[in-house]
Motif scaffolding. Structure first.
Motif, PDB file in Angstrom:
ATOM      1  N   ARG A  79     -24.073   5.765  15.274  1.00  0.00           N
ATOM      2  CA  ARG A  79     -24.924   4.877  16.055  1.00  0.00           C
ATOM      3  C   ARG A  79     -24.852   5.237  17.542  1.00  0.00           C
ATOM      4  O   ARG A  79     -23.824   5.693  18.041  1.00  0.00           O
ATOM      5  CB  ARG A  79     -24.494   3.411  15.878  1.00  0.00           C
ATOM      6  CG  ARG A  79     -24.927   2.808  14.554  1.00  0.00           C
ATOM      7  CD  ARG A  79     -24.412   1.387  14.407  1.00  0.00           C
ATOM      8  NE  ARG A  79     -24.932   0.474  15.399  1.00  0.00           N
ATOM      9  CZ  ARG A  79     -26.092  -0.202  15.287  1.00  0.00           C
ATOM     10  NH1 ARG A  79     -26.855  -0.024  14.215  1.00  0.00           N
ATOM     11  NH2 ARG A  79     -26.474  -1.040  16.235  1.00  0.00           N
ATOM     12  N   TYR A 131     -30.427  -0.880  20.727  1.00  0.00           N
ATOM     13  CA  TYR A 131     -31.083  -1.304  19.493  1.00  0.00           C
ATOM     14  C   TYR A 131     -31.907  -2.575  19.650  1.00  0.00           C
ATOM     15  O   TYR A 131     -32.401  -3.107  18.650  1.00  0.00           O
ATOM     16  CB  TYR A 131     -30.037  -1.463  18.382  1.00  0.00           C
ATOM     17  CG  TYR A 131     -29.477  -0.120  17.920  1.00  0.00           C
ATOM     18  CD1 TYR A 131     -30.137   0.639  16.959  1.00  0.00           C
ATOM     19  CD2 TYR A 131     -28.313   0.394  18.487  1.00  0.00           C
ATOM     20  CE1 TYR A 131     -29.646   1.875  16.562  1.00  0.00           C
ATOM     21  CE2 TYR A 131     -27.813   1.629  18.082  1.00  0.00           C
ATOM     22  CZ  TYR A 131     -28.485   2.364  17.123  1.00  0.00           C
ATOM     23  OH  TYR A 131     -28.001   3.582  16.740  1.00  0.00           O
ATOM     24  N   ARG A 138     -35.624   5.119  12.306  1.00  0.00           N
ATOM     25  CA  ARG A 138     -34.447   4.841  13.110  1.00  0.00           C
ATOM     26  C   ARG A 138     -34.536   5.579  14.437  1.00  0.00           C
ATOM     27  O   ARG A 138     -35.077   6.690  14.517  1.00  0.00           O
ATOM     28  CB  ARG A 138     -33.167   5.261  12.374  1.00  0.00           C
ATOM     29  CG  ARG A 138     -32.955   4.555  11.054  1.00  0.00           C
ATOM     30  CD  ARG A 138     -32.881   3.050  11.199  1.00  0.00           C
ATOM     31  NE  ARG A 138     -31.740   2.625  12.024  1.00  0.00           N
ATOM     32  CZ  ARG A 138     -31.536   1.354  12.388  1.00  0.00           C
ATOM     33  NH1 ARG A 138     -32.396   0.403  12.060  1.00  0.00           N
ATOM     34  NH2 ARG A 138     -30.482   1.054  13.110  1.00  0.00           N
ATOM     35  N   GLN A 178     -38.631  -1.052  20.859  1.00  0.00           N
ATOM     36  CA  GLN A 178     -37.767  -0.559  21.923  1.00  0.00           C
ATOM     37  C   GLN A 178     -38.582  -0.293  23.188  1.00  0.00           C
ATOM     38  O   GLN A 178     -39.684   0.266  23.124  1.00  0.00           O
ATOM     39  CB  GLN A 178     -37.061   0.726  21.489  1.00  0.00           C
ATOM     40  CG  GLN A 178     -35.884   0.528  20.553  1.00  0.00           C
ATOM     41  CD  GLN A 178     -35.250   1.850  20.167  1.00  0.00           C
ATOM     42  OE1 GLN A 178     -35.866   2.641  19.454  1.00  0.00           O
ATOM     43  NE2 GLN A 178     -34.026   2.084  20.624  1.00  0.00           N
TER      44      GLN A 178
END
Length: 463
Positions: A249, A256, A304, A341
């Motif tokens: 991550r 995030y 992702r 985002q």
């Protein structure tokens, strides 16, 4: 609803004539990046205007600072019919190296490649002349049978997509009211495989950053100063290594925010496609997926966000060996974004993180290299649901909803400048060799692509 059976029959009956028209367009050498082909680009635009006019569109050439746009409008039988904007591009890539082509790139032909497959050869057959003509031919067949189209259609064909679209944003700004529609249809995409149509519902956004870390006022002797002087390469290495934790991550605070989990039914449909880490990475000589642990390769590349280091410089990189502590070290980093985002927030979080790692006697410079948000169409959008059903009626396998790891700038422009979401539906294949010698477009893609657009137009006409 209108009976489309006779329209589909007309598509089948007129396939040879449709191919003749595509061949005419492919013969035009509309290479946008080479000034020597400026007249050819205009010739392609003029050809499209004539063809669209012949089937009842109000079509015209719109001059820009570069190559012209083609804009066309067609009304619907009723004033309350939905309105769509269809986008494609008529320009093509250069053909170099010409020696690798098996045939003249601007002399299209049908070619049998075995296993019952026929392909249309030539530059632009897949990217994007063949794709855009599937839509035009669907409109032609619909008009031939019913004398009208089931919804209001605006068409925008660009002539600079292969050379960076420098005229596109100014044109959209200047003509926003004319071009706005309920949503856009974009054909510059691919199927999942030869029998499985696809709708791309997500495109990742991008933030590009370059950092330059400066230590001493010159390169230093690593024996005289090593252990005492700050080493920009050490500092940079620590910064880059700290961008990810042990699970893959990204560690930036707030990174995030706006990232949502992919719906379980969508992930299940991706899993059903059979794409494994081994099959995905095997073609490039790898086998073990990187990134966040516990996620499939399709989820990692489609849904992702990422932080990737694209280049590092610093110190002596020539032949042999030179024992120096570099005065400067730099890196280029890109962030792929998903969901909601915020590119500006991601950039600022990254810069704050970097600044926190810089010693007091060193300095850092930042150089911005673009930023754009992700594009995400609702997976349960009514338009997407209708289009998926229409595609599934035409093809051997059910249509799948996919993501795309990269971006298509026009889709972001439609969303940001015109306030429209886009349905990204194309019939290209991964082996079409776009941008390469011996480009081709499957005859099945062309034929069933036309039939697919007939079905989609009818499905989208129902509110």
């Amino acid at each position: 609803m209108t009976d489309i059976s006779p329209v589909l029959s007309a598509v089948d009956d007129n396939l040879n004539a449709s191919l003749d028209r595509l061949f005419e367009l492919v013969r035009v050498k509309s290479i946008s990046t080479d000034p020597a082909y400026k007249a050819e680009c205009r010739k392609a635009a003029e050809w499209l205007v004539r063809d669209l006019t012949a089937i009842g569109f109000n079509a015209s050439i719109r001059d820009t600072a570069g190559h012209p746009m083609v804009v066309a409008h067609h009304d619907a039988p009723t004033a309350d019919a939905p309105h769509v904007l269809f986008y494609g591009h008529y320009d093509v890539q250069p053909v170099d190296p010409i020696s690798l082509w098996e045939n003249d790139p601007f002399d299209p032909a049908l070619k049998d490649i075995g296993e019952g497959r026929q392909v249309i050869t030539g530059r632009g057959t897949s990217d994007d002349k063949g794709q855009l003509m599937t839509f035009v031919e669907a409109c032609r067949a619909y008009k031939q049978v019913h004398g009208s189209l089931p919804l209001r259609i605006t068409i925008l064909f660009e002539g600079e997509e292969e050379s960076g679209s420098p005229s596109l944003k100014p044109f959209l700004d200047a003509n926003a009211e004319e071009l706005k529609a309920d949503y856009a249809l974009v054909c510059d995409t691919s199927m999942w495989d030869r029998e499985t149509p696809a709708i791309a519902a997500a495109l990742r956004g991008l933030v590009g950053e370059e950092i330059v870390i400066t230590g001493a006022d010159r390169d230093l002797h690593s024996g005289l100063f090593g252990g005492a002087a700050a080493n920009p390469i050490h500092i940079l290495s620590g910064i880059l290594a700290g961008l990810h934790d042990e699970t893959g991550r990204v560690t930036l605070p707030g990174f995030y925010d706006g990232v949502e989990e992919t719906p379980s039914n969508i992930k299940a449909s991706w899993e059903s496609l059979g794409r494994t880490a081994e099959s995905f990475l095997g073609d490039v000589g790898l086998s073990v997926p990187s990134g966040e642990k516990g996620r499939s390769v399709l989820e990692l590349t489609w849904a992702r966000p990422t932080a990737e280091v694209n280049g590092i410089t610093g110190g002596y990189t020539g032949e042999g060996f030179k024992t120096v502590i570099a005065a400067k070290a730099s890196a280029k980093i890109s962030f792929r974004l998903v969901g909601k985002q915020d590119p500006a927030a991601v950039r600022e979080s990254f810069r704050a993180y970097v600044r926190s790692k810089i010693p007091a006697d060193c300095a850092v410079e930042f150089h911005e290299h673009g930023g754009s948000p992700a594009i995400q169409l609702s997976y349960d959008s009514p338009a997407l649901t209708k289009a998926k059903s229409a595609l599934s009626d035409e093809w051997a396998k059910q249509a799948v909803v996919i993501g795309m790891g990269g971006s298509i700038p026009i889709v972001g422009d439609f969303q940001n400048l015109l306030g429209m979401d886009s349905l990204m539906i194309g019939f290209g294949l991964t082996d079409d060799r776009i941008h390469s010698p011996n480009e081709k477009y499957d005859l099945q893609s062309f034929h069933k692509g036309i039939r697919s657009w007939v079905r989609i137009l009818e499905a989208l006409s129902v509110r």
